[in-house]
Scaffold this active site. Structure first.
Site, PDB file in Angstrom:
ATOM      1  N   ILE A 299       3.375  -7.576  -5.547  1.00 39.87           N
ATOM      2  CA  ILE A 299       3.078  -7.214  -4.155  1.00 39.87           C
ATOM      3  C   ILE A 299       1.705  -7.740  -3.730  1.00 39.87           C
ATOM      4  O   ILE A 299       1.129  -7.281  -2.752  1.00 39.87           O
ATOM      5  CB  ILE A 299       3.212  -5.701  -3.939  1.00 39.87           C
ATOM      6  CG1 ILE A 299       2.209  -4.898  -4.784  1.00 39.87           C
ATOM      7  CG2 ILE A 299       4.629  -5.252  -4.278  1.00 39.87           C
ATOM      8  CD1 ILE A 299       2.144  -3.409  -4.407  1.00 39.87           C
ATOM      9  N   GLY A 300       1.223  -8.706  -4.506  1.00 44.19           N
ATOM     10  CA  GLY A 300      -0.076  -9.299  -4.196  1.00 44.19           C
ATOM     11  C   GLY A 300      -1.120  -8.916  -5.221  1.00 44.19           C
ATOM     12  O   GLY A 300      -2.278  -9.318  -5.131  1.00 44.19           O
ATOM     13  N   THR A 301      -0.695  -8.148  -6.224  1.00 45.86           N
ATOM     14  CA  THR A 301      -1.629  -7.555  -7.173  1.00 45.86           C
ATOM     15  C   THR A 301      -1.805  -8.377  -8.444  1.00 45.86           C
ATOM     16  O   THR A 301      -2.696  -8.088  -9.232  1.00 45.86           O
ATOM     17  CB  THR A 301      -1.125  -6.162  -7.559  1.00 45.86           C
ATOM     18  OG1 THR A 301       0.262  -6.281  -7.876  1.00 45.86           O
ATOM     19  CG2 THR A 301      -1.269  -5.196  -6.401  1.00 45.86           C
TER      20      THR A 301
ATOM     21  N   GLU B 256      -5.092   1.904  -7.377  1.00 48.79           N
ATOM     22  CA  GLU B 256      -5.350   3.070  -6.534  1.00 48.79           C
ATOM     23  C   GLU B 256      -6.612   3.830  -6.929  1.00 48.79           C
ATOM     24  O   GLU B 256      -7.271   4.423  -6.080  1.00 48.79           O
ATOM     25  CB  GLU B 256      -4.116   3.974  -6.568  1.00 48.79           C
ATOM     26  CG  GLU B 256      -2.996   3.345  -5.738  1.00 48.79           C
ATOM     27  CD  GLU B 256      -1.610   3.797  -6.116  1.00 48.79           C
ATOM     28  OE1 GLU B 256      -1.213   3.549  -7.265  1.00 48.79           O
ATOM     29  OE2 GLU B 256      -0.928   4.387  -5.271  1.00 48.79           O
TER      30      GLU B 256
ATOM     31  N   ASN C  35      -6.359  -8.448 -17.496  1.00 51.76           N
ATOM     32  CA  ASN C  35      -6.876  -9.608 -16.769  1.00 51.76           C
ATOM     33  C   ASN C  35      -8.044  -9.148 -15.897  1.00 51.76           C
ATOM     34  O   ASN C  35      -7.836  -8.572 -14.828  1.00 51.76           O
ATOM     35  CB  ASN C  35      -5.755 -10.214 -15.909  1.00 51.76           C
ATOM     36  CG  ASN C  35      -6.188 -11.478 -15.196  1.00 51.76           C
ATOM     37  OD1 ASN C  35      -7.382 -11.766 -15.066  1.00 51.76           O
ATOM     38  ND2 ASN C  35      -5.215 -12.229 -14.718  1.00 51.76           N
TER      39      ASN C  35
ATOM     40  N   PHE D 108       0.817  -1.222   0.000  1.00 50.79           N
ATOM     41  CA  PHE D 108       0.000   0.000   0.000  1.00 50.79           C
ATOM     42  C   PHE D 108       0.849   1.269   0.000  1.00 50.79           C
ATOM     43  O   PHE D 108       0.390   2.323   0.452  1.00 50.79           O
ATOM     44  CB  PHE D 108      -0.966   0.013   1.188  1.00 50.79           C
ATOM     45  CG  PHE D 108      -1.854  -1.202   1.274  1.00 50.79           C
ATOM     46  CD1 PHE D 108      -2.568  -1.635   0.169  1.00 50.79           C
ATOM     47  CD2 PHE D 108      -1.963  -1.923   2.448  1.00 50.79           C
ATOM     48  CE1 PHE D 108      -3.388  -2.755   0.238  1.00 50.79           C
ATOM     49  CE2 PHE D 108      -2.777  -3.046   2.528  1.00 50.79           C
ATOM     50  CZ  PHE D 108      -3.488  -3.459   1.426  1.00 50.79           C
TER      51      PHE D 108
HETATM   52 MO1  MOS Z   1       1.335   2.954  -4.038  1.00 54.86          MO
HETATM   53  S1  MOS Z   1       1.021   4.316  -2.540  1.00 54.86           S
HETATM   54  O1  MOS Z   1       2.266   3.911  -5.097  1.00 54.86           O
HETATM   55  O2  MOS Z   1       2.213   1.698  -3.411  1.00 54.86           O
END
Ligand code: MOS
Length: 744
Positions: free
Chosen positions: A467-469, A710, A636, A241
Site C-alpha cells: 500500500i506504499g509501505t 502506526e 529494512n 491509512f
Molecule cells: Mo491501518 S488503520 O490498520 O490501515
C-alpha cells in the site's frame, strides 16, 4: 539472530531501496484507476443532499436523454445487491466491512452524501453532468451531528482490575480531565476507485484495497456469486491509512453497473466523497482519571470514552487498546460507549484505538507529572510494569525504558528547564514535551508460494498488497535471504486475490505476518529442488538421498562439502526438464484470537518534541522531533524510517490542523476538500530524527520483526500538546491545537 544467519550475502537489515521504485518514478506502476479497457464506461454516483430522511422521488428523465448516457441506476433497476455476512476471521475466509448496508438498498438516507443513484456514461464529464441532472426529492428530517458526545447507550466495561474508585478518592494526587478528538478524514493522495469487468457470472475488480482477499469475499457475497468468481487486483496503492481496509459501497455499485450493462465500468470516488462515503476516524471524547502517591506511583487509572458512529453500524474506536498494559497500576477501569450520529460509517484510521487513547492518557500523564513536580520521563520510568498487568502475562519483548532514556539523551532533555515559557532561542519561546507510545505487534494468517525457476530467478507470490509501505521489497528481502540469491533475482507478485491468501495491509502487521510463511515456502521450494537434483537424468547426484545434499546461496552440493564447489540449482531443473519447483508456506495468525496468548506482544517507543512559540504573532511551529522506536528487528531501515517519518508528519497534522466539520444544518462535511481540510505540508515539518533500538522479537517470528508504521503516530499528539503547554502555559485538551486557544 537465530535460524537464518545474517552472513555476508544477507539482505536483512540492509537499507534496501524499493524494488518497485523504478516503476513508480517512471509512471509504469498502474494504480486502480489507471487501467482502461475497450468499451469502458464511467460511473458517477448521485449523492444525497440531506443527512436524514427518505427519498420520495428520483427523476431521471432529463439525465437519461443527455449525450453519452448509458443508464441511470437506482434502487429499482440496479439489480440485486446483498449484504455480506461479517465474520470475525482474518484469514482466507474473512468477511469484513464497516458500512454493512448494501448500496441503494432502501430509500432511507442516514448520512449526507449517501449514494442514491448512479449515472453511467461514455465519458467521465458526461457521467458527471448526468449525475448532476438527476433530480431527487426528499422528505428531510433534522440531521443529528451534535459534537457533544454524551453516551447514548450504556457504558461497556472494557478492562477492570482492583478498586479504582476508592483508590482515586483516597489518593493524594489526582488528575481528572476530559480530552477531545474531532473526526478526521483519511486523505491518501490516491482516491478510492473501482473498475469492474464482468464476463458471464465472473467479475474482475481493479481496486484500491488494503485487503484483496477480504474484498473478494465481501463482493462475492454482495453480488451473490461464488468467491471463485470474483478476482480483486490492487497492484499499487497511493496509501490507504485504514480507509481502504474494507470495501465501500462504490465497489458494489461499479460491479452491479458492469453486470447490468455488460461493459467495463470505472468509478472513481471524488475528494468530496472521500469525506462522506468511505470512512473516517470518529469523534472521540475521553475522561481520564489518574491518581498517584507523592512519589509518583500510579494508584488508579480510569478511562471512560465515547466515540461517534453512524446510525446503522457499531464502529467502536478501541481507545482501551494500550491502557491496561502501558503502566503499572493496581486499580484500573476502562469503559466505552457509542454515540450515533447522521454520519457515514467511521472506520479504522491510522493507529485506530491506541492513537486516540494515547492522546488522552499521555496528556494526562503530563498533567500528573506537573502536579507531582516530577519530570515526565521519570514519571513513566517509575511506573514501568514487570508484566502485562491487564492479561497477567509476560511481554514478548518490551524496551520502553531504553526508548525513554535514549530519546532523552538524543534530544538533550537534561537541559530542560521545567518552568513554563522559561526556555528561549533566537527570541522564540521553546516548549519541550514528550510522550511514550505503543502499538500492536501481531500476525494475520498468511500463505505464500515460492518458485525456483530454471533461469536462476525466484518468484514469491502472496495475496497481500503493497500500500506504499514497501511490502514488495520486504518479501523480496525475506525470500532472497532464505534462498541466498541477490535481490534482483527475486520477483515478487502481490495484489491479486487469486494468489495464495495473504494478510491485510493493516494494523502494521503485514511484515510480521509474511515472514514465517515466506521462509517456509522458500524452504519447501529448496526441498523440492533437492528432490529434483537426486532424480533428474544426468544429475551427478542421481540416486543419492535428498538428505545428503545441501542448498547454499543458489548452489546444490553434497552435505559437508564446500558450497563453492556446488552446481547452480537451475542446472538440475534443466536436466529434469522442469521450468520450476515450488514450495508453499503458511502460518497462523496471532491477532484477534479468543484464547489468551502466552506473551503480550507490542512495539514501544517515545517521542520528544520541541515547539517554538512567538506570542507576538501567535506563531506555533513544531521545530524538532526525536522518536525512538522499539519495533523488534528492522528488516529494512530505509523503509522503516520512512514509515515512522510519515506517521510523525501525520501526527503534526493531527495535532495542529486536522478536523472534519459537519454542518449542523444539513449534516454535510463542510471542509470536504484539501484546501479546507488541512494536512501537514513540508513547511510544517522540521527535520525528523528516528532511532530504532533493535531487540529481535523472535516470539513473533523467526526474524524477530514486528510491524512498523502506526506506532509513529501513537503518542505524537500528546507529545506536541505537552510541548505546547511547556511553551505557553496553556493546556489544550481538544485537538487540533489552534493558535487562538493559545492567546492570553
Ligand atoms: Mo491501518 S488503520 O490498520 O490501515
Amino acid at each position: 539472530m537465530p535460524a537464518i544467519a545474517g552472513g555476508p550475502m544477507s539482505v536483512i537489515g540492509k537499507a534496501q531501496p524499493r524494488v518497485d521504485g523504478p516503476l513508480k518514478v517512471s509512471g509504469k506502476a498502474l494504480y486502480a484507476s489507471d487501467h482502461n479497457f475497450p468499451g469502458m464506461v464511467y460511473a458517477v454516483p448521485v449523492c444525497s443532499t440531506i443527512a436524514s430522511g427518505e427519498i420520495q422521488r428520483i427523476n431521471t428523465s432529463a439525465a437519461e436523454k443527455m449525450p453519452g448516457v448509458r443508464a441511470i441506476f437506482h434502487r429499482e433497476n440496479i439489480g440485486r445487491l446483498s449484504r455480506a455476512a461479517v465474520n470475525h476471521e482474518f484469514g482466507a475466509n474473512m468477511v469484513r466491512l464497516d458500512e454493512t448496508r448494501a448500496p441503494l438498498e432502501e430509500d432511507v438516507v442516514r448520512y449526507y452524501g449517501q449514494y442514491v443513484a448512479l449515472a453511467v456514461a461514455d465519458t467521465f464529464p458526461q457521467a458527471m453532468a448526468a449525475a448532476e441532472a438527476v433530480k431527487v426529492t426528499y422528505r428531510e428530517h433534522k440531521p443529528y451531528v451534535d459534537e457533544r458526545l454524551a453516551p447514548e447507550i450504556n457504558h461497556k466495561v472494557e478492562s477492570e482490575r482492583g478498586d479504582p474508585v476508592t483508590a482515586f478518592s483516597e489518593a493524594e494526587i489526582q488528575v481528572d480531565q476530559t480530552y477531545g478528538l474531532p473526526p478526521e478524514t483519511h486523505n491518501p493522495i490516491e482516491l478510492h476507485a473501482s473498475l469492474a469487468l464482468r464476463e458471464g457470472s465472473t467479475f474482475t475488480l481493479y481496486e484500491t484495497s488494503q485487503g484483496v482477499v477480504n474484498h473478494r469475499n465481501v463482493l462475492a457475497q454482495m453480488l451473490g456469486v461464488p468467491k471463485e468468481n470474483v478476482r480483486v487486483i490492487t497492484k499499487f496503492m497511493g496509501s490507504g491509512f485504514g480507509g481502504k481496509l474494507w470495501p465501500w459501497t462504490q465497489s458494489a455499485l461499479a460491479a452491479a453497473a458492469a453486470r447490468q450493462l455488460d461493459k467495463p465500468v470505472k468509478l472513481v470516488v471524488s475528494r468530496r466523497m472521500m469525506f462522506q462515503n468511505v470512512g473516517h476516524r470518529p469523534r472521540v471524547q475521553q475522561r481520564i482519571r489518574l491518581s498517584a502517591t507523592r512519589d509518583g506511583k500510579l494508584t488508579s487509572l480510569r478511562q471512560d470514552y465515547v466515540n461517534h458512529t453512524s446510525i446503522l453500524d457499531d464502529y467502536h474506536e478501541n481507545c482501551a487498546e494500550a491502557t491496561p498494559f502501558m503502566y503499572s497500576v493496581p486499580n484500573l477501569r476502562v469503559t466505552s460507549a457509542l454515540a450515533r450520529r447522521n454520519v457515514g460509517a467511521p472506520c479504522p484510521m491510522r493507529g485506530p484505538g491506541a492513537v486516540p487513547g494515547l492522546w488522552a492518557t499521555e496528556s494526562a500523564m503530563d498533567e500528573l507529572a506537573l502536579k507531582l513536580g516530577m519530570d515526565p520521563v521519570q514519571l513513566r520510568l517509575v511506573n514501568e510494569p514487570e508484566i502485562d498487568e491487564g492479561l497477567q502475562i509476560p511481554f514478548s519483548s518490551r524496551h520502553l525504558k531504553e526508548c525513554l532514556s535514549t530519546g532523552a539523551e538524543k534530544f538533550g532533555w537534561s537541559k530542560r528547564d521545567p518552568r513554563v515559557g522559561a526556555m528561549k532561542r533566537d527570541g522564540l519561546t521553546l516548549g519541550w514535551g514528550m510522550a511514550a507510545c505503543t502499538w500492536i505487534a501481531d500476525r494475520f494468517p498468511c500463505t505464500a508460494n515460492v518458485e525456483l525457476r530454471d533461469d536462476g530467478t525466484a518468484r514469491v507470490s502472496c495475496a497481500t498488497q503493497d500500500i506504499g509501505t514497501g511490502t514488495y521489497t520486504i518479501l523480496a528481502q525475506i525470500a532472497a535471504e532464505k534462498l541466498g540469491l541477490p535481490i534482483d533475482k527475486v520477483e515478487v507478485v502481490l495484489g491479486d486475490s487469486q494468489l495464495p491468501a495473504g494478510p491485510l495491509s493493516g494494523g502494521s502487521m503485514a511484515t510480521a505476518s509474511v515472514v514465517p510463511a515466506v521462509l517456509e515456502a522458500a524452504g519447501k521450494g529448496i526441498d523440492s529442488l533437492l528432490a529434483t537434483a537426486v532424480s533428474a537424468p544426468g544429475s551427478k547426484f542421481a540416486g543419492r538421498k535428498a538428505a545428503d545434499l545441501e542448498y547454499t546461496n543458489g548452489r546444490v552440493h553434497a552435505r559437508g562439502e564446500p558450497a563453492t564447489g556446488g552446481i547452480p540449482y537451475q542446472d538440475f531443473l534443466r536436466m529434469g526438464n522442469q521450468q520450476a519447483v515450488s514450495g508453499r508456506g503458511s502460518s497462523e495468525g496471532t491477532f484477534g484470537l479468543a484464547t489468551k496468548p502466552q506473551f503480550s506482544s507490542h512495539s514501544f517507543g517515545a517521542h520528544f518534541v520541541e515547539v517554538t512559540w512567538q506570542p507576538e504573532i501567535a506563531r506555533l511551529r513544531v521545530s524538532r522531533v526525536v522518536s525512538v522506536i522499539d519495533a523488534g528487528r528492522i528488516l529494512n531501515p530505509l523503509a522503516g524510517r520512512n514509515q515512522i517519518e510519515g506517521a510523525v508528519v501525520m501526527g503534526i497534522g493531527m495535532s495542529l490542523f486536522e478536523e472534519t466539520s459537519y454542518d449542523p444544518r444539513n449534516g454535510a462535511p463542510i471542509n470536504s476538500n484539501l484546501a479546507d481540510y488541512i494536512v501537514a505540508a513540508n513547511a510544517d515539518v522540521p527535520a525528523l530524527e528516528v532511532h530504532f533500538i533493535e531487540y529481535p522479537d523472535t516470539k513473533l517470528n523467526e526474524l524477530g520483526a514486528r510491524g512498523i508504521g502506526e506506532i509513529g503516530l501513537a503518542g505524537m499528539s500528546a507529545a506536541i500538546a505537552n510541548a505546547v503547554y511547556h511553551a505557553t502555559g496553556v493546556r489544550v485538551r481538544e485537538l487540533p491545537i489552534k493558535i487562538e486557544n493559545l492567546l492570553p
